[in-house]
Design a protein around this motif. Structure first.
Motif, PDB file in Angstrom:
ATOM      1  N   LEU A  52      -9.392   7.355  -4.261  1.00  0.00           N
ATOM      2  CA  LEU A  52      -7.752   8.034  -3.671  1.00  0.00           C
ATOM      3  C   LEU A  52      -8.075   9.613  -3.364  1.00  0.00           C
ATOM      4  CD1 LEU A  52      -5.409   6.262  -6.018  1.00  0.00           C
ATOM      5  CD2 LEU A  52      -5.823   5.829  -3.753  1.00  0.00           C
ATOM      6  N   ASP A  53      -8.803  10.191  -3.784  1.00  0.00           N
ATOM      7  CA  ASP A  53      -9.124  11.735  -3.453  1.00  0.00           C
ATOM      8  C   ASP A  53      -9.517  11.734  -2.060  1.00  0.00           C
ATOM      9  OD1 ASP A  53     -11.449  10.536  -4.199  1.00  0.00           O
ATOM     10  OD2 ASP A  53     -12.479  12.335  -4.487  1.00  0.00           O
ATOM     11  N   VAL A  54     -10.312  10.862  -1.605  1.00  0.00           N
ATOM     12  CA  VAL A  54     -10.727  10.718  -0.361  1.00  0.00           C
ATOM     13  C   VAL A  54      -9.824  10.476   0.627  1.00  0.00           C
ATOM     14  CG1 VAL A  54     -12.209   9.691   1.341  1.00  0.00           C
ATOM     15  CG2 VAL A  54     -13.050  10.191  -0.542  1.00  0.00           C
ATOM     16  N   THR A  55      -8.626   9.331   0.194  1.00  0.00           N
ATOM     17  CA  THR A  55      -7.560   9.109   0.787  1.00  0.00           C
ATOM     18  C   THR A  55      -6.655  10.307   1.131  1.00  0.00           C
ATOM     19  OG1 THR A  55      -7.734   6.783   0.107  1.00  0.00           O
ATOM     20  CG2 THR A  55      -5.390   7.436   0.860  1.00  0.00           C
ATOM     21  N   ILE A  72      -1.409  10.871  -3.410  1.00  0.00           N
ATOM     22  CA  ILE A  72      -1.817   9.937  -4.563  1.00  0.00           C
ATOM     23  C   ILE A  72      -0.743   9.303  -5.167  1.00  0.00           C
ATOM     24  CG2 ILE A  72      -3.324   9.322  -6.401  1.00  0.00           C
ATOM     25  CD1 ILE A  72      -5.313  11.312  -5.483  1.00  0.00           C
ATOM     26  N   ASP A  73       0.008   9.910  -5.960  1.00  0.00           N
ATOM     27  CA  ASP A  73       1.229   9.523  -6.634  1.00  0.00           C
ATOM     28  C   ASP A  73       2.173   8.840  -5.777  1.00  0.00           C
ATOM     29  OD1 ASP A  73       0.008  10.477  -8.831  1.00  0.00           O
ATOM     30  OD2 ASP A  73       1.279  12.370  -8.916  1.00  0.00           O
ATOM     31  N   GLU A  78       4.539   3.763  -4.263  1.00  0.00           N
ATOM     32  CA  GLU A  78       4.858   2.665  -3.230  1.00  0.00           C
ATOM     33  C   GLU A  78       4.000   1.448  -3.374  1.00  0.00           C
ATOM     34  OE1 GLU A  78       4.683   4.155   0.848  1.00  0.00           O
ATOM     35  OE2 GLU A  78       6.595   5.415   0.251  1.00  0.00           O
ATOM     36  N   VAL A  79       2.924   1.417  -3.565  1.00  0.00           N
ATOM     37  CA  VAL A  79       2.150   0.129  -3.518  1.00  0.00           C
ATOM     38  C   VAL A  79       2.480  -0.696  -4.893  1.00  0.00           C
ATOM     39  CG1 VAL A  79      -0.076  -0.940  -3.953  1.00  0.00           C
ATOM     40  CG2 VAL A  79       0.419   1.110  -2.397  1.00  0.00           C
ATOM     41  N   MET A  80       2.994   0.126  -5.947  1.00  0.00           N
ATOM     42  CA  MET A  80       3.218  -0.515  -7.203  1.00  0.00           C
ATOM     43  C   MET A  80       4.454  -1.179  -7.027  1.00  0.00           C
ATOM     44  SD  MET A  80       1.890   1.973 -10.191  1.00  0.00           S
ATOM     45  CE  MET A  80       2.911   1.404 -11.517  1.00  0.00           C
TER      46      MET A  80
END
Length: 231
Positions: A52-55, A72-73, A78-80
């Protein structure tokens, strides 16, 4: 100990157990759009299986004016939320996980999603599927580095070379194979033909404990395995 069975199985999550990649991609696109940018399908594909750091760093390059941790948060939450509405299970994953648990084979969840997300998905599995969880925020090096898989084997106190890993992404397969695990690639969004997977299975649907045992025994005995079917 039954030597025809692996000492443990190691499971990727996004794309392997749950088909969450479309959720991540949609969230990425919304965030980039919010800052006036245009997200591309190619950029989204480049992040499949990445940390996720790369994202976060990639979205910054597309104009998202937030810190990586904030990105990241936001994406994770949102995905959760989307998972809470509908869990997009991958075919055969839960069934094979249950069979492995009933055979008393230890299992680890090895994901580059953060632990909060991993535990969220885990909570929807109707049995205790995993002995340990290795998440993206518990390792220093994201996939394709082998650290996450090496860590999982260490936490399970088993040799990594006696483990079977399940992966759907290029970076994930690279990570698992580099760790020394027998690696089953289950292609989903991206082809895995040119990866170091031990075998490729086109789906987990219909796969059984016997299939895993046969693969493990064949690899242990240095037998040749057809790269596409694993048979």
């Amino acid at each position: 100990m039954n030597t025809s069975l692996p000492a443990a199985t190691l499971w990727d999550m996004d794309g392997t157990i749950v088909d969450t990649e479309p959720y991540w991609m949609a969230s990425q696109a919304r965030l980039v759009s919010r800052f006036g940018g245009t997200w591309t399908h190619e950029a989204a594909l480049s992040l499949v299986g990445s940390g996720l750091d790369v994202t976060g760093q990639t979205l910054q390059k597309f104009g998202v004016e937030l810190e990586v941790g904030e990105i990241i948060d936001l994406l994770t939450n949102e995905v959760m939320e989307q998972i809470s509405v509908e869990v997009p299970w991958r075919p055969g994953a839960r069934e094979l996980l249950r069979a492995l648990r009933e055979a008393h084979i230890p299992s680890a969840l090895v994901t580059m999603s953060f632990r909060v997300m991993a535990e969220h998905v885990r909570s929807f599995i109707p049995f205790d599927a995993f002995d340990v969880v290795v998440s993206g925020d518990s390792v220093e090096n994201s996939k394709p580095h082998p650290e996450a898989y090496v860590t999982a084997a260490r936490l399970l106190a088993v040799p990594i070379t006696s483990c079977v890993a399940f992966e759907d992404s290029i970076s994930g397969v690279t990570s698992a194979a580099a760790s020394g695990a027998i690696t089953i690639g289950v292609p989903h969004i991206l082809p895995l033909d040119d990866t170091p997977a031990t075998v490729l299975w086109d789906t987990l649907e219909g796969r059984t404990l016997d299939d895993v045992a046969a693969l493990f025994a064949a690899h242990r005995d240095s037998s040749r395995i057809h790269p596409q079917t694993g048979r």
